[in-house]
Design a protein around this motif. Structure first.
Motif, mmCIF file in Angstrom:
data_model
loop_
_atom_site.group_PDB
_atom_site.id
_atom_site.type_symbol
_atom_site.label_atom_id
_atom_site.label_comp_id
_atom_site.label_asym_id
_atom_site.label_seq_id
_atom_site.Cartn_x
_atom_site.Cartn_y
_atom_site.Cartn_z
ATOM 1 N N ASP B 291 0.736 -1.080 0.171
ATOM 2 C CA ASP B 291 -0.091 0.207 0.049
ATOM 3 C C ASP B 291 0.879 1.253 0.040
ATOM 4 O OD1 ASP B 291 -2.231 -1.475 -0.118
ATOM 5 O OD2 ASP B 291 -2.726 -1.273 1.945
ATOM 6 N N GLU B 292 1.668 1.157 0.854
ATOM 7 C CA GLU B 292 2.748 2.489 1.067
ATOM 8 C C GLU B 292 3.454 2.600 -0.253
ATOM 9 O OE1 GLU B 292 5.578 2.038 4.227
ATOM 10 O OE2 GLU B 292 6.269 4.108 3.799
ATOM 11 N N SER B 295 1.284 3.816 -3.159
ATOM 12 C CA SER B 295 0.849 5.275 -3.151
ATOM 13 C C SER B 295 2.000 6.106 -3.207
ATOM 14 C CB SER B 295 -0.055 5.356 -1.676
ATOM 15 O OG SER B 295 0.984 5.053 -0.523
ATOM 16 N N ALA B 298 2.515 6.168 -6.950
ATOM 17 C CA ALA B 298 1.663 7.010 -7.482
ATOM 18 C C ALA B 298 1.768 8.341 -7.292
ATOM 19 C CB ALA B 298 0.337 6.211 -7.234
ATOM 20 N N GLU B 299 1.971 8.862 -6.029
ATOM 21 C CA GLU B 299 2.060 10.193 -5.916
ATOM 22 C C GLU B 299 3.294 10.853 -6.520
ATOM 23 O OE1 GLU B 299 4.054 12.526 -1.905
ATOM 24 O OE2 GLU B 299 2.735 10.609 -1.632
ATOM 25 N N GLU B 608 -2.649 -1.549 -11.180
ATOM 26 C CA GLU B 608 -3.092 -1.050 -9.871
ATOM 27 C C GLU B 608 -2.807 0.593 -10.060
ATOM 28 O OE1 GLU B 608 -4.736 -2.519 -7.451
ATOM 29 O OE2 GLU B 608 -4.632 -0.728 -6.276
ATOM 30 N N MET B 612 -5.183 3.954 -9.664
ATOM 31 C CA MET B 612 -4.901 5.118 -8.853
ATOM 32 C C MET B 612 -5.102 6.469 -9.787
ATOM 33 S SD MET B 612 -1.963 3.656 -6.373
ATOM 34 C CE MET B 612 -2.101 2.959 -4.878
#
Lengths: 424, 746
Positions: B291-292, B295, B298-299, B608, B612
């Motif tokens: 998850d981390e 994310s 993606a960020e 995935e 996002m």
């Protein structure tokens, strides 16, 4: 019939080795007569008419073999002279190359002319150190004397394999490969050395061609018997007083040859002999009057082979003879096909056990069956020749084998099979 | 046509057919060991004995040509007895250690003994003993006791591979398999001998004692380790790959594989495999959750959107679909056009390319060629299976002309070899090809152009010149699935299916240079290792000015060690997808290994991330028969001819990221050496085996130098794929023909 020296006629002259001596006694007359007096096809036809058969063992008609070579002039062709004389008891080729090498070279020149070959190889047994050197010198002399024309003769030493005497194995060996027999067909006359038409002839065969050219076909036909024309160098070894080479017309009785060789030592009796090197069935005293020619011996289920008579008197132990001979075939098998590679070793092991006093009655049947398998199912003639000497010895002298077996107190029981656990 | 009767049934076969082949066509099984239908009959084992009417003794059916009216009995008493006797002989010296033999369960000797054997042996003597298994190199084990000397392995080296890796030693019952010089077997195809061995004499050191055949689950897949894409089976037990085997595909690899296919799967189970995502915290890469990781990725990616300072590298180790998703994610999701799969490959612009890689001759048709022109193609190193197919053509009499900077190792089979220094490619084509094509104009011909010519500055002119010859032209350029990556659009100038991109991006080398000079925001390296494929200096300068580095790979590569975020992924034996081979044909991959927990495939990661960003990646469909087409344009001209020109050589067995984790196979890799002609070495005062310094315009390299007569004069051959010999420093774009200066190191 008395000894009739044609090939061996001048061998006792020490200077026969040199080209001068050879020419002085009529040497290279055949080359001068045939080239270009006789057309190549005509020469092949002459050899065909003469009835000359290969002297290397199989006795195939030489002229017919030459006739198989394609007539296409553009195609390179080769002649290979088989001088890898390794059959036990055979020493005729050695005599020729060491005493009269130019006779062979003259024969090669004629054969190459007949088949249209520009290059010939003499595959000479490697152990013939002297012979190799003499041949090289003789080739050099013949070349310098201009007898060879465009022909090139290469003297190539073998590396000590019996199987290299088999013609296709010899070709492999010449090409630098393992000496293992090739698949036939195609036969060498169509696709042999480097895939080109190749004729492979024995030393003695090629020497005979010289005399056919010199003295004519009819003269040659008059010697010996129909289908077995000409003379043959018989090599007598073993238990005789005067072992050596004796040239007789084909069809001479065995007894006469042995008598010329001095018969047995005083007090000894003739027991048996292998008439054509070791790769044939043996003859016993019942066969002393047999005519020594290809057909008669084949009918007797033996073979004339190389006409190397290995004589054994009554002191010979046939079990030991069989054992020793099989050891020879075991060591000389090339290992290509299963029956020969495995069968020879198995029979040696069984014969060794019998000789050591551990034989059983069952062994003799097994030996015979394994030999039968080797004889019928193997790839090349090696195993075909390995079986008869043992089987015939066992048949003719069964008692000797049985007396060995009787030394074993458990001769009716099979020994326990040994199991070896490699990973314990 | 020939009519004959076998076991009472009539059959008509073409002339030249053997009795064995005729029986096989009818579905009649005759036991046999030495014959393999890819090699000519040999007649050694004598197992295939049959009874033929009017022939006094049994005949070996594998060598017996069918003749008109022949009546053959394969089941008669006589034939059966013959077969039994031969089997008895084959077994007398066979150790019968089937319970501990790897071949047990799939052993022709075992099967045929059961079916045709006498059941009882009369052999009571000592068996022949040899030292139990001896290694013939790092992957091959020989158990001489089990050997029945059928000669399949030695003839494979003679007839199929041409490398004579195995030869018989000694004779008679002492005959044993060995290598010509007594050392390890020198071959790129030795795994095939294990497959064709009819007993357990040759076994794989990698697979040894790991499974029985009946334990294995079999998956049909393809190899992705070179651009050929051979079909194979993945044999797995309890979810672990035990071994790979060739899968017959007449159109591609026939029944063969190269040793990379046979033994190159070990890396997939190496303990070095990354188990979870890693993120850089306080300068140290530390494990983190998916998850981390996602994310953060993606960020970072979304913040890079539209700034034109983001690039993605990779694709050669991905499937076609994965490459497609990656480029779609980058192009459509983020507006990034700096995409390139050519990390570790020659980088040329579309203008300088002329024609894209691909083949016009199919692999199967290679066997039918009657004349072949190989231009700068080191085929055994780069396309190993191509050699096996071409060898069949050579066996049938095909003539082969080779021209290049250094000759391939199979040079003895070439009819003409022209060696020249880099830079002379065009004149060689103009001068040498004419005569060869005049002498050989019967039948089918083909040209194969390899990296020595394609990585030349004159590539366009060379291809133009070759196109004039009007022969099938095969442009043999690729690493792993580079065809798939290119097809999918992982190229700065080409989109999916080779669509021209209106605003082309920078290629990988340009990105690195831009990053080194003006800084860069983000680099997403997928299954590639730019840190070891670009010169160290260039990389470290680029890295120091790089905002964020995401690496997605199997291992902690040199690049991953310096990354800010590392995502673990799956290897080719764990995923499904399509591999596009050098022919342009798709080969399906299927997972044969249990997927490790907590690791996702590249495809899942891309999807995935797309999720996002709210990008729909869709599904991609592939017409695998379409070849890439490109326009013909003029390229750059070469400068002055250097006195000593460098060229680069790919090696089949290198020490790359994945290869070095094939613990057995990597031992087949030779130490990297720079090769030169002996005369050239003398001219420069170099000794064989000494370390010399090589300097080009772009960089310098110290490496061991070796004399090799196969190298053209005026040429230096640098190996690629060895971390200890980073040849790419001399030519970061991997274009050959660069000027080299040599200095000895004291």
């Amino acid at each position: 019939m008395a000894e009739m020296r044609i090939l061996m006629e001048h061998m006792h002259h020490p200077d026969q080795l040199s080209i001068k001596g050879y020419e002085a006694r009529g040497g290279y007359k055949a080359v001068q007569k045939a080239i270009p007096g006789i057309a190549p096809d005509e020469l092949t036809e002459m050899v065909k008419q003469s009835g000359l058969r290969g002297r290397g063992g199989a006795g195939f008609a030489t002229g017919m073999k030459w006739g198989f070579v394609p007539k296409d002039k553009a195609l390179p062709k080769y002649l290979v002279c088989n001088c890898d004389e390794s059959e036990p008891g055979t020493f005729k080729d050695r005599l020729i190359i060491e005493k009269d090498p130019h006779q062979l070279i003259e024969g090669i020149i004629l054969a190459c002319y007949a088949i249209g070959a520009q290059k010939a190889f003499i595959y000479c047994r490697g152990e013939f150190f002297g012979g190799n050197m003499i041949l090289r010198k003789a080739v050099e002399e013949a070349k310098n004397a201009g007898h060879m024309g465009q022909l090139d003769i290469v003297v190539h030493p073998g590396a000590g394999a019996y199987i290299a005497g088999e013609e296709t194995a010899q070709l492999n060996s010449l090409e630098g490969l393992r000496a293992t027999p090739r698949l036939k067909p195609p036969f060498p006359a169509v696709s042999g050395l480097y895939g080109k038409p190749t004729i492979i002839n024995n030393v003695e065969t090629l020497c005979n061609v010289v005399h056919i050219v010199n003295r004519g076909v009819e003269w040659f036909q008059s010697i010996g018997k129909p289908k077995n024309t000409g003379t043959k160098i018989f090599q007598v070894s073993g238990h005789v007083q005067k072992p050596g080479c004796y040239e007789f017309p084909l069809g001479t009785p065995l007894r006469e040859i042995l008598e010329t060789a001095g018969w047995m030592f005083p007090g000894r009796k003739f027991k048996a002999c292998y008439p054509g090197g070791s790769s044939c069935s043996l003859l016993t005293d019942k066969d002393l009057d047999i005519s020594m020619d290809f057909e008669t011996l084949m009918a007797r289920k033996s073979a004339l082979g190389t006409a190397s008579i290995i004589v054994m008197d009554d002191s010979a132990d046939m079990v030991k003879v069989a054992h020793r001979l099989m050891q020879f075939y075991q060591n000389e098998s090339c290992g290509k096909c299963t029956p020969c590679r495995e069968g020879t070793r198995w029979v040696v092991q069984m014969l060794a056990r019998i000789e050591a006093g551990g034989g059983t009655y069952n062994d003799m049947g097994v030996i015979e069956q394994v030999c039968k398998n080797m004889e019928t199912n193997s790839f090349c003639p090696l195993a075909v020749g390995a079986a008869p000497p043992i089987v015939s010895a066992m048949r003719e002298f069964k008692g000797e084998f049985e007396s060995y077996i009787q030394r074993n107190p458990n001769s009716t029981k099979p020994p326990a099979m040994k199991i070896w656990y490699p990973y314990l | 046509m020939i009519n004959l009767t076998i076991d009472g049934k009539a059959i008509t076969v073409p002339k030249g057919t053997t009795v064995y082949q005729a029986a096989k066509q009818m579905g009649i099984e005759i036991p046999i060991f030495c014959y393999l239908d890819r090699m000519p009959p040999f007649g050694a084992c004598r197992m295939c004995l049959v009874e033929v009417e009017k022939m006094g003794k049994l005949q070996a059916s594998c060598t017996l040509e069918a003749t008109e009216g022949m009546v053959v009995k394969t089941q008669s008493q006589m034939a059966k007895e013959g077969q039994e006797q031969i089997l008895e002989l084959l077994l007398i010296n066979h150790p019968l250690d089937c319970p501990i033999c790897d071949r047990g369960g799939e052993c022709p000797l075992q099967d045929q003994t059961l079916k045709y054997g006498p059941g009882k042996s009369r052999f009571l003597e000592d068996k022949r003993h040899f030292t139990k298994p001896i290694p013939l190199g790092p992957v091959l084990m020989l158990d001489r006791e089990r050997c029945i000397t059928c000669a399949r392995c030695t003839r494979f080296g003679e007839v199929i591979a041409g490398d004579h890796a195995l030869e018989f030693i000694d004779r008679g019952y002492k005959t044993e398999v060995g290598t010509p010089d007594g050392g390890p077997a020198e071959s790129k195809y030795i795994g095939n001998t294990i497959m064709i061995c009819p007993v357990g004499a040759l076994t794989s050191e990698v697979y040894r004692f790991r499974a029985r055949p009946w334990d294995n689950d079999v998956t049909e897949s393809a190899c992705t380790l070179c651009p050929v894409g051979c079909n194979m089976y993945l044999d797995s037990r309890d979810g672990e790959i035990m071994r790979t085997r060739s899968r017959e595909n007449r159109e591609l690899n026939d029944i063969w594989l190269c040793d990379k296919g046979w033994f190159g799967y070990e890396f997939s189970s190496h303990p070095d495999r990354l188990q979870q995502p890693l993120i850089r915290r306080e300068g140290i890469l530390a494990p983190c959750s998916w998850d981390e990781a996602l994310s953060v990725a993606a960020e970072r990616l979304s913040s890079a959107r539209g700034n034109n300072r983001t690039a993605a590298f990779g694709g050669n180790s991905l499937t076609f679909e994965e490459s497609y998703y990656l480029q779609k994610l980058m192009r459509e999701g983020l507006g990034v056009s700096h995409l390139d799969h050519r990390v570790g490959m020659t980088i040329v612009s579309a203008n300088a390319e002329g024609l894209p890689p691909g083949m016009q001759t199919s692999f199967a048709d290679c066997e039918k060629l009657s004349y072949v022109i190989l231009l700068g193609l080191d085929l055994t190193e780069e396309f190993p299976l191509l050699w096996l197919r071409l060898r069949q053509a050579i066996n049938k009499g095909a003539k082969v002309l080779f021209a290049g900077h250094y000759a391939p190792e199979i040079y003895t089979y070439l009819s003409n070899t022209v060696l020249h220094a880099p830079g002379h490619e065009l004149e060689t084509i103009k001068n040498e090809l004419q005569q060869f094509l005049q002498d050989n104009n019967q039948g089918e011909g083909a040209i194969f152009v390899g990296s020595q010519y394609l990585a030349s500055g004159n590539r366009v002119e060379i291809l133009n010149e070759l196109a004039k010859l009007n022969m099938p032209l095969n442009i043999m350029e690729g690493r792993e699935n580079s065809m798939g990556a290119r097809y999918a659009g992982m190229h700065p100038e080409h989109g999916p299916f080779n669509a021209i991109v209106v605003h082309p991006g920078l290629n990988a080398l340009q990105v690195m240079q831009r990053a080194a000079s003006a800084g860069w925001d983000l680099l997403y390296a997928v299954g590639c290792d730019p840190a070891s494929k670009f010169p160290k200096k260039l990389w470290s300068e680029a890295r120091s000015q790089l905002g964020f580095l995401i690496v997605q790979d199997l291992f902690l590569t040199d690049t991953a060690k310096e990354a800010d975020l590392v995502l673990p992924t799956l290897s080719f034996v764990e995923k499904s997808g399509t591999f596009i081979n050098i022919e342009g044909k798709g080969q399906r991959l299927n997972p044969g290994k249990m997927i490790p927990e907590g690791i996702y495939s590249d495809e899942e990661i891309f999807k995935e991330l797309a999720h996002m960003f709210n990008v729909d990646l869709g599904e991609v469909e592939l017409d695998v028969q379409v070849r890439l087409k490109a326009s013909w344009q003029q390229g750059a001209k070469m400068g002055e001819q250097p006195s000593l020109a460098g060229t680069l050589s790919y090696c089949l067995f290198d020490r790359g990221v994945r290869m070095k984790r094939n613990t057995h196979l990597v031992q087949m890799a030779k130490d990297p050496v720079v090769r030169m002609h002996a005369e050239e070495m003398r001219k420069h005062g170099l000794q064989d085996g000494e370390v010399a310094e090589f300097r080009s315009e772009k960089g310098a390299l110290a490496a061991k130098v070796k004399a090799d007569a196969r190298v053209a004069k005026g040429t230096v051959v640098f190996p690629l794929g060895f971390p200890e010999c980073p040849s790419h420093v001399l030519a970061p774009d991997l274009v050959n023909g660069f000027s080299v200066e040599v200095k000895t190191v004291h």
